[in-house]
Design an enzyme around this catalytic site. Structure first.
Site, PDB file in Angstrom:
ATOM      1  N   GLY A   1       0.843  -1.207   0.000  1.00  0.00           N
ATOM      2  CA  GLY A   1       0.000   0.000   0.000  1.00  0.00           C
ATOM      3  C   GLY A   1       0.873   1.250   0.000  1.00  0.00           C
ATOM      4  O   GLY A   1       1.867   1.300   0.714  1.00  0.00           O
TER       5      GLY A   1
ATOM      6  N   ARG B   1       1.124  -5.349  -5.316  1.00  0.00           N
ATOM      7  CA  ARG B   1       1.327  -6.524  -4.463  1.00  0.00           C
ATOM      8  C   ARG B   1       1.477  -7.694  -5.425  1.00  0.00           C
ATOM      9  O   ARG B   1       0.568  -7.981  -6.189  1.00  0.00           O
ATOM     10  CB  ARG B   1       0.151  -6.725  -3.507  1.00  0.00           C
ATOM     11  CG  ARG B   1      -0.004  -5.574  -2.513  1.00  0.00           C
ATOM     12  CD  ARG B   1      -1.102  -5.861  -1.506  1.00  0.00           C
ATOM     13  NE  ARG B   1      -1.147  -4.844  -0.465  1.00  0.00           N
ATOM     14  CZ  ARG B   1      -1.960  -3.787  -0.478  1.00  0.00           C
ATOM     15  NH1 ARG B   1      -2.803  -3.607  -1.460  1.00  0.00           N
ATOM     16  NH2 ARG B   1      -1.931  -2.924   0.510  1.00  0.00           N
TER      17      ARG B   1
ATOM     18  N   ASP C   1       5.493  -4.720   6.134  1.00  0.00           N
ATOM     19  CA  ASP C   1       5.935  -6.082   6.441  1.00  0.00           C
ATOM     20  C   ASP C   1       5.900  -7.019   5.233  1.00  0.00           C
ATOM     21  O   ASP C   1       6.781  -7.867   5.069  1.00  0.00           O
ATOM     22  CB  ASP C   1       5.055  -6.680   7.558  1.00  0.00           C
ATOM     23  CG  ASP C   1       5.651  -6.391   8.926  1.00  0.00           C
ATOM     24  OD1 ASP C   1       6.834  -5.990   8.983  1.00  0.00           O
ATOM     25  OD2 ASP C   1       4.926  -6.559   9.924  1.00  0.00           O
TER      26      ASP C   1
ATOM     27  N   THR D   1       4.193   2.753   5.736  1.00  0.00           N
ATOM     28  CA  THR D   1       2.777   2.353   5.693  1.00  0.00           C
ATOM     29  C   THR D   1       1.995   3.254   6.632  1.00  0.00           C
ATOM     30  O   THR D   1       2.481   3.570   7.728  1.00  0.00           O
ATOM     31  CB  THR D   1       2.548   0.875   6.088  1.00  0.00           C
ATOM     32  OG1 THR D   1       1.175   0.714   6.484  1.00  0.00           O
ATOM     33  CG2 THR D   1       3.410   0.423   7.255  1.00  0.00           C
TER      34      THR D   1
ATOM     35  N   ASP E   1      -0.364   2.491   8.338  1.00  0.00           N
ATOM     36  CA  ASP E   1      -0.849   1.743   9.498  1.00  0.00           C
ATOM     37  C   ASP E   1       0.110   1.791  10.697  1.00  0.00           C
ATOM     38  O   ASP E   1      -0.265   1.445  11.809  1.00  0.00           O
ATOM     39  CB  ASP E   1      -1.090   0.282   9.123  1.00  0.00           C
ATOM     40  CG  ASP E   1      -2.282   0.123   8.196  1.00  0.00           C
ATOM     41  OD1 ASP E   1      -3.039   1.095   8.032  1.00  0.00           O
ATOM     42  OD2 ASP E   1      -2.465  -0.974   7.636  1.00  0.00           O
TER      43      ASP E   1
ATOM     44  N   ASP F   1       2.295  -0.253  11.462  1.00  0.00           N
ATOM     45  CA  ASP F   1       2.257  -1.573  12.100  1.00  0.00           C
ATOM     46  C   ASP F   1       3.476  -2.441  11.764  1.00  0.00           C
ATOM     47  O   ASP F   1       3.351  -3.663  11.659  1.00  0.00           O
ATOM     48  CB  ASP F   1       0.957  -2.302  11.721  1.00  0.00           C
ATOM     49  CG  ASP F   1       0.851  -2.554  10.222  1.00  0.00           C
ATOM     50  OD1 ASP F   1       1.624  -1.938   9.452  1.00  0.00           O
ATOM     51  OD2 ASP F   1      -0.005  -3.357   9.815  1.00  0.00           O
TER      52      ASP F   1
ATOM     53  N   ARG G   1      -6.198  -2.484   8.816  1.00  0.00           N
ATOM     54  CA  ARG G   1      -6.777  -3.829   8.684  1.00  0.00           C
ATOM     55  C   ARG G   1      -6.455  -4.679   9.904  1.00  0.00           C
ATOM     56  O   ARG G   1      -7.274  -5.394  10.422  1.00  0.00           O
ATOM     57  CB  ARG G   1      -6.247  -4.481   7.408  1.00  0.00           C
ATOM     58  CG  ARG G   1      -6.962  -5.737   7.039  1.00  0.00           C
ATOM     59  CD  ARG G   1      -6.831  -6.123   5.603  1.00  0.00           C
ATOM     60  NE  ARG G   1      -5.580  -5.720   4.979  1.00  0.00           N
ATOM     61  CZ  ARG G   1      -5.442  -5.536   3.674  1.00  0.00           C
ATOM     62  NH1 ARG G   1      -6.471  -5.673   2.880  1.00  0.00           N
ATOM     63  NH2 ARG G   1      -4.281  -5.225   3.157  1.00  0.00           N
TER      64      ARG G   1
HETATM   65  O1  F6P Z   1      -1.717   0.585   3.620  1.00  0.00           O
HETATM   66  C1  F6P Z   1      -2.292  -0.263   4.583  1.00  0.00           C
HETATM   67  C2  F6P Z   1      -3.746  -0.299   4.363  1.00  0.00           C
HETATM   68  O2  F6P Z   1      -4.127   1.017   4.345  1.00  0.00           O
HETATM   69  C3  F6P Z   1      -4.644  -1.040   5.334  1.00  0.00           C
HETATM   70  O3  F6P Z   1      -4.991  -0.357   6.469  1.00  0.00           O
HETATM   71  C4  F6P Z   1      -5.819  -1.343   4.452  1.00  0.00           C
HETATM   72  O4  F6P Z   1      -6.588  -2.367   4.908  1.00  0.00           O
HETATM   73  C5  F6P Z   1      -5.165  -1.682   3.162  1.00  0.00           C
HETATM   74  O5  F6P Z   1      -4.019  -0.883   3.109  1.00  0.00           O
HETATM   75  C6  F6P Z   1      -6.001  -1.527   1.972  1.00  0.00           C
HETATM   76  O6  F6P Z   1      -5.208  -1.510   0.841  1.00  0.00           O
HETATM   77  P1  F6P Z   1      -5.668  -1.788  -0.658  1.00  0.00           P
HETATM   78  O7  F6P Z   1      -7.023  -1.226  -0.809  1.00  0.00           O
HETATM   79  O8  F6P Z   1      -4.644  -1.095  -1.467  1.00  0.00           O
HETATM   80  O9  F6P Z   1      -5.629  -3.260  -0.826  1.00  0.00           O
END
Ligand code: F6P
Length: 332
Positions: free
Chosen positions: A14, A75, A106, A128, A130, A132, A174
């Site tokens: 992300g 990804r 991660d 990120t 998050d 995290d 998430r």
């Molecule tokens: O970048 C992390 C994050 O924002 C999470 O909190 C979220 O669930 C996820 O990415 C969603 O990413 P995408 O819509 O790009 O799959």
């Protein structure tokens, strides 16, 4: 320094505001060390498909203030396979890369570990929204995302206050509640729901609204981390339990865009600089992490095992801020 002649840089997973600042720092630090820098587009997938661009000093000009990533991100399922990774190693050899700086979270670092096992030196830079990543206090993008969410929620509060309503706002996260909790404290939320803490709807939502009412409030702000459940569902449950008609807002990807904050630009620049310095000085297979203000290098394998827990003292602080001076539960 002499043996490192050319490195690659990529952004993966992300996106996060500040990724461009990190790319810029990588390129300019490399060039300052006499190292060429190749941008790999679309994360690990670009290494498989040989999707690259040579980066000059000027090619990273005027990107410091831009959100997103000029290198694109993805990804890659193919990179999860042995065959895919072998192709990636082939690209590294073809391009003559002496190392790679991988900017992401991660998932990106799990890819980095696999690639390092195949002999490609990699250094990770945590980015990120998050926050995290276990090995580092801070990940690039978190501050900007907090500020964006806060700005949106402040606006919501204006209209909730006028209409004496309850707002349920879903923020990203998430698997982590860092964003929700920090934002919750900063906007004076009535309640914050995070995936790290077991949720008792009566205790954590209904009673908090009731207490807030007793303290004199006529509008309420419930902040829900994405991983703690659907804001729409919480909205329905609040309607049934408290007899109000909450308004639900899912902030979604708006939190991932926008111009990076001072903190994100500055941190990204220092991290990018440190990543290239490590490679230039012969150190690799590590993550650049912030710890108590300073920057350290942590071996990737160890970094991936580290866990970072949500600071529950912050949770308590958030709760206390909403209690009335004479509320029973104010007595600690
Ligand atoms: O970048 C992390 C994050 O924002 C999470 O909190 C979220 O669930 C996820 O990415 C969603 O990413 P995408 O819509 O790009 O799959």
């Amino acid at each position: 320094m002499a043996s490192v002649k050319r490195i690659g840089v990529l952004t993966s997973g992300g996106d996060a505001p500040g990724m461009n600042a990190a790319v810029r720092a990588v390129v300019r630090t490399a060039l300052a060390n006499g190292i060429e820098c190749v941008g790999i587009r679309r994360g690990w997938q670009g290494l498989i498909t040989s999707d690259f661009v040579l980066l000059s000093r000027d090619s990273v000009g005027h990107i410091l203030s831009r959100g997103g990533t000029i290198l694109y991100t993805a990804r890659s399922d193919e990179f999860m396979t042995e065959k895919g990774r072998q192709k990636a190693v082939g690209t590294c050899k073809m391009l003559g890369l002496d190392g790679i700086v991988a900017i992401g979270g991660d998932g990106t670092f799990r890819g980095a570990l696999e690639l390092s096992r195949l002999g490609v030196p990699v250094v990770g830079v945590p980015a990120t929204i998050d926050n995290d990543v276990g090995c580092t206090n801070y990940t690039i993008g978190f501050d900007t995302a907090c500020n964006t969410a806060i700005e949106c929620i402040d606006r919501l509060r204006d209209t909730m206050q006028s209409h004496e309503r309850c707002s349920v706002v879903e923020v990203m996260g998430r698997n982590a509640g860092f964003l929700a909790l920090y934002v919750g404290i900063a906007v004076g939320a009535t309640a914050v729901l995070v995936p790290e803490r077991e949720i008792d709807f009566q205790r954590d939502v209904v009673e908090r609204i009731q207490e807030s009412r007793l303290a004199g409030n006529t509008h309420f702000m419930i902040v829900v981390a994405e991983g703690a459940g659907s804001a729409v569902e919480y909205g329905k449950r609040i309607r049934d339990a408290v007899g109000m008609e909450p308004r639900v807002t899912v902030l979604g990807h708006i939190q991932r865009g926008g111009t990076p904050s001072a903190r994100d630009r500055e941190t990204a620049t220092r991290m990018g600089y440190c990543a290239v310095t490590a490679l230039a000085e012969g150190r690799s297979n590590c993550i650049i992490a912030t710890q108590e203000g300073g920057i350290v290098e942590i071996p990737i394998e160890e970094a991936l095992q580290r866990k970072k827990s949500l600071q529950m003292d912050r949770y308590r602080i958030m709760e206390i801020m909403q209690l009335g001076g004479d509320a029973k539960s104010n007595v600690l």
